[in-house]
Design a protein around this motif. Structure first.
Motif, PDB file in Angstrom:
ATOM      1  N   LYS A  29     -25.031  88.913  21.707  1.00 30.90           N
ATOM      2  CA  LYS A  29     -26.467  88.827  22.006  1.00 30.90           C
ATOM      3  C   LYS A  29     -27.061  87.556  21.418  1.00 30.90           C
ATOM      4  O   LYS A  29     -26.498  86.947  20.515  1.00 30.90           O
ATOM      5  CB  LYS A  29     -27.197  90.054  21.460  1.00 30.90           C
ATOM      6  CG  LYS A  29     -26.799  91.359  22.117  1.00 30.90           C
ATOM      7  CD  LYS A  29     -27.701  92.485  21.675  1.00 30.90           C
ATOM      8  CE  LYS A  29     -27.358  93.776  22.402  1.00 30.90           C
ATOM      9  NZ  LYS A  29     -28.263  94.892  21.994  1.00 30.90           N
ATOM     10  N   ALA A  30     -28.215  87.189  21.949  1.00 32.23           N
ATOM     11  CA  ALA A  30     -28.899  86.009  21.449  1.00 32.23           C
ATOM     12  C   ALA A  30     -29.575  86.312  20.110  1.00 32.23           C
ATOM     13  O   ALA A  30     -29.909  87.456  19.805  1.00 32.23           O
ATOM     14  CB  ALA A  30     -29.944  85.545  22.462  1.00 32.23           C
ATOM     15  N   ARG A  31     -29.751  85.262  19.328  1.00 33.20           N
ATOM     16  CA  ARG A  31     -30.489  85.409  18.079  1.00 33.20           C
ATOM     17  C   ARG A  31     -31.938  85.711  18.403  1.00 33.20           C
ATOM     18  O   ARG A  31     -32.524  85.096  19.302  1.00 33.20           O
ATOM     19  CB  ARG A  31     -30.374  84.126  17.262  1.00 33.20           C
ATOM     20  CG  ARG A  31     -30.928  84.227  15.870  1.00 33.20           C
ATOM     21  CD  ARG A  31     -30.607  82.980  15.056  1.00 33.20           C
ATOM     22  NE  ARG A  31     -29.171  82.819  14.862  1.00 33.20           N
ATOM     23  CZ  ARG A  31     -28.642  81.924  14.038  1.00 33.20           C
ATOM     24  NH1 ARG A  31     -29.433  81.106  13.339  1.00 33.20           N
ATOM     25  NH2 ARG A  31     -27.339  81.819  13.915  1.00 33.20           N
ATOM     26  N   GLU A  32     -32.539  86.660  17.669  1.00 34.68           N
ATOM     27  CA  GLU A  32     -33.906  87.045  17.958  1.00 34.68           C
ATOM     28  C   GLU A  32     -34.747  87.057  16.681  1.00 34.68           C
ATOM     29  O   GLU A  32     -34.254  87.394  15.600  1.00 34.68           O
ATOM     30  CB  GLU A  32     -33.967  88.427  18.625  1.00 34.68           C
ATOM     31  CG  GLU A  32     -33.321  89.547  17.863  1.00 34.68           C
ATOM     32  CD  GLU A  32     -33.277  90.860  18.635  1.00 34.68           C
ATOM     33  OE1 GLU A  32     -33.781  90.916  19.783  1.00 34.68           O
ATOM     34  OE2 GLU A  32     -32.739  91.840  18.095  1.00 34.68           O
ATOM     35  N   ALA A  45     -26.470  93.931  12.876  1.00 35.53           N
ATOM     36  CA  ALA A  45     -26.459  92.515  13.236  1.00 35.53           C
ATOM     37  C   ALA A  45     -26.253  91.685  11.989  1.00 35.53           C
ATOM     38  O   ALA A  45     -26.291  92.206  10.870  1.00 35.53           O
ATOM     39  CB  ALA A  45     -27.772  92.114  13.911  1.00 35.53           C
ATOM     40  N   ASN A  46     -26.062  90.403  12.219  1.00 36.43           N
ATOM     41  CA  ASN A  46     -26.096  89.440  11.119  1.00 36.43           C
ATOM     42  C   ASN A  46     -27.542  88.952  11.012  1.00 36.43           C
ATOM     43  O   ASN A  46     -28.134  88.542  12.012  1.00 36.43           O
ATOM     44  CB  ASN A  46     -25.151  88.278  11.403  1.00 36.43           C
ATOM     45  CG  ASN A  46     -24.648  87.619  10.156  1.00 36.43           C
ATOM     46  OD1 ASN A  46     -24.981  88.023   9.041  1.00 36.43           O
ATOM     47  ND2 ASN A  46     -23.851  86.586  10.304  1.00 36.43           N
ATOM     48  N   TYR A  47     -28.093  89.038   9.821  1.00 33.65           N
ATOM     49  CA  TYR A  47     -29.490  88.707   9.592  1.00 33.65           C
ATOM     50  C   TYR A  47     -29.594  87.354   8.890  1.00 33.65           C
ATOM     51  O   TYR A  47     -28.891  87.102   7.905  1.00 33.65           O
ATOM     52  CB  TYR A  47     -30.170  89.785   8.752  1.00 33.65           C
ATOM     53  CG  TYR A  47     -30.487  91.030   9.548  1.00 33.65           C
ATOM     54  CD1 TYR A  47     -29.482  91.846  10.047  1.00 33.65           C
ATOM     55  CD2 TYR A  47     -31.806  91.388   9.829  1.00 33.65           C
ATOM     56  CE1 TYR A  47     -29.760  92.981  10.784  1.00 33.65           C
ATOM     57  CE2 TYR A  47     -32.108  92.524  10.569  1.00 33.65           C
ATOM     58  CZ  TYR A  47     -31.075  93.306  11.047  1.00 33.65           C
ATOM     59  OH  TYR A  47     -31.366  94.432  11.794  1.00 33.65           O
ATOM     60  N   TYR A  48     -30.488  86.518   9.400  1.00 31.07           N
ATOM     61  CA  TYR A  48     -30.662  85.163   8.886  1.00 31.07           C
ATOM     62  C   TYR A  48     -32.113  84.936   8.476  1.00 31.07           C
ATOM     63  O   TYR A  48     -33.032  85.436   9.126  1.00 31.07           O
ATOM     64  CB  TYR A  48     -30.328  84.128   9.960  1.00 31.07           C
ATOM     65  CG  TYR A  48     -28.933  84.182  10.491  1.00 31.07           C
ATOM     66  CD1 TYR A  48     -28.599  85.023  11.551  1.00 31.07           C
ATOM     67  CD2 TYR A  48     -27.927  83.369   9.957  1.00 31.07           C
ATOM     68  CE1 TYR A  48     -27.303  85.068  12.050  1.00 31.07           C
ATOM     69  CE2 TYR A  48     -26.639  83.399  10.454  1.00 31.07           C
ATOM     70  CZ  TYR A  48     -26.339  84.247  11.491  1.00 31.07           C
ATOM     71  OH  TYR A  48     -25.060  84.281  11.983  1.00 31.07           O
ATOM     72  N   PHE A  95     -34.450  86.444  11.273  1.00 27.88           N
ATOM     73  CA  PHE A  95     -33.849  86.560  12.591  1.00 27.88           C
ATOM     74  C   PHE A  95     -32.620  87.454  12.468  1.00 27.88           C
ATOM     75  O   PHE A  95     -32.100  87.676  11.377  1.00 27.88           O
ATOM     76  CB  PHE A  95     -33.405  85.191  13.114  1.00 27.88           C
ATOM     77  CG  PHE A  95     -34.529  84.257  13.440  1.00 27.88           C
ATOM     78  CD1 PHE A  95     -35.258  83.627  12.442  1.00 27.88           C
ATOM     79  CD2 PHE A  95     -34.859  83.976  14.762  1.00 27.88           C
ATOM     80  CE1 PHE A  95     -36.301  82.760  12.737  1.00 27.88           C
ATOM     81  CE2 PHE A  95     -35.882  83.098  15.072  1.00 27.88           C
ATOM     82  CZ  PHE A  95     -36.602  82.495  14.057  1.00 27.88           C
ATOM     83  N   ARG A  96     -32.138  87.901  13.613  1.00 26.76           N
ATOM     84  CA  ARG A  96     -30.866  88.614  13.612  1.00 26.76           C
ATOM     85  C   ARG A  96     -30.105  88.301  14.887  1.00 26.76           C
ATOM     86  O   ARG A  96     -30.690  87.920  15.901  1.00 26.76           O
ATOM     87  CB  ARG A  96     -31.077  90.119  13.483  1.00 26.76           C
ATOM     88  CG  ARG A  96     -31.681  90.808  14.697  1.00 26.76           C
ATOM     89  CD  ARG A  96     -31.953  92.272  14.397  1.00 26.76           C
ATOM     90  NE  ARG A  96     -32.419  92.994  15.562  1.00 26.76           N
ATOM     91  CZ  ARG A  96     -32.859  94.251  15.521  1.00 26.76           C
ATOM     92  NH1 ARG A  96     -32.898  94.918  14.355  1.00 26.76           N
ATOM     93  NH2 ARG A  96     -33.266  94.849  16.632  1.00 26.76           N
ATOM     94  N   GLN A  97     -28.795  88.447  14.785  1.00 26.82           N
ATOM     95  CA  GLN A  97     -27.946  88.223  15.941  1.00 26.82           C
ATOM     96  C   GLN A  97     -26.820  89.245  15.934  1.00 26.82           C
ATOM     97  O   GLN A  97     -26.030  89.292  14.982  1.00 26.82           O
ATOM     98  CB  GLN A  97     -27.379  86.803  15.950  1.00 26.82           C
ATOM     99  CG  GLN A  97     -26.612  86.466  17.216  1.00 26.82           C
ATOM    100  CD  GLN A  97     -26.319  84.987  17.327  1.00 26.82           C
ATOM    101  OE1 GLN A  97     -26.308  84.251  16.348  1.00 26.82           O
ATOM    102  NE2 GLN A  97     -26.083  84.529  18.555  1.00 26.82           N
TER     103      GLN A  97
END
Length: 119
Positions: A43-46, A92-95, A37-39
């Motif tokens: 913005k919302a996490r996608e 983005a921050n990637y999870y 995912f990324r955020q």
């Protein structure tokens, strides 16, 4: 307890590549779904991509198809995200996440790794 640790983020120029890793521990993942995912700020996490650990079947969001590749190494309990042709909007921050179903909210999450793409 499932633990996920991401690595591989950083600063890259537009058009460049990065490979993210997600090291998983705490249980066997043969029956799990794993996802990236990324955020971005504001913005919302996608969901970017996901993989079913057992058979390797994959899903990609349209905005990364042809540029990103998700994979896993069973022996290392590690999932990867190869990101090519990066764009500034990929910043983005990637999870990474792991869940027994695709109800990701009920799953485990890593702490995130920052990806910044300069133009």
């Amino acid at each position: 307890q499932v633990q996920l640790v991401e690595s591989g983020g950083g600063l890259v120029q537009a058009g460049g590549s990065l490979r993210l890793s997600c090291a998983a521990s705490g249980r066997t993942f043969s029956d799990y779904h794993m996802g990236w995912f990324r955020q971005a700020p504001g913005k919302a996490r996608e969901l970017i991509a996901s993989i079913t650990w057992s058979d390797g079947s994959t899903y990609y969001a349209d905005f990364v198809k042809g540029r990103f590749t998700i994979s896993r190494d069973n022996a290392k309990n590690t999932m990867y995200l190869q990101m090519n042709k990066l764009k500034p909007e990929d910043t983005a921050n990637y999870y990474c996440a792991a869940a027994a179903t695709t109800d990701w909210a009920r799953g485990a999450w890593g702490q995130g790794t920052q990806v910044t793409v300069s133009s």
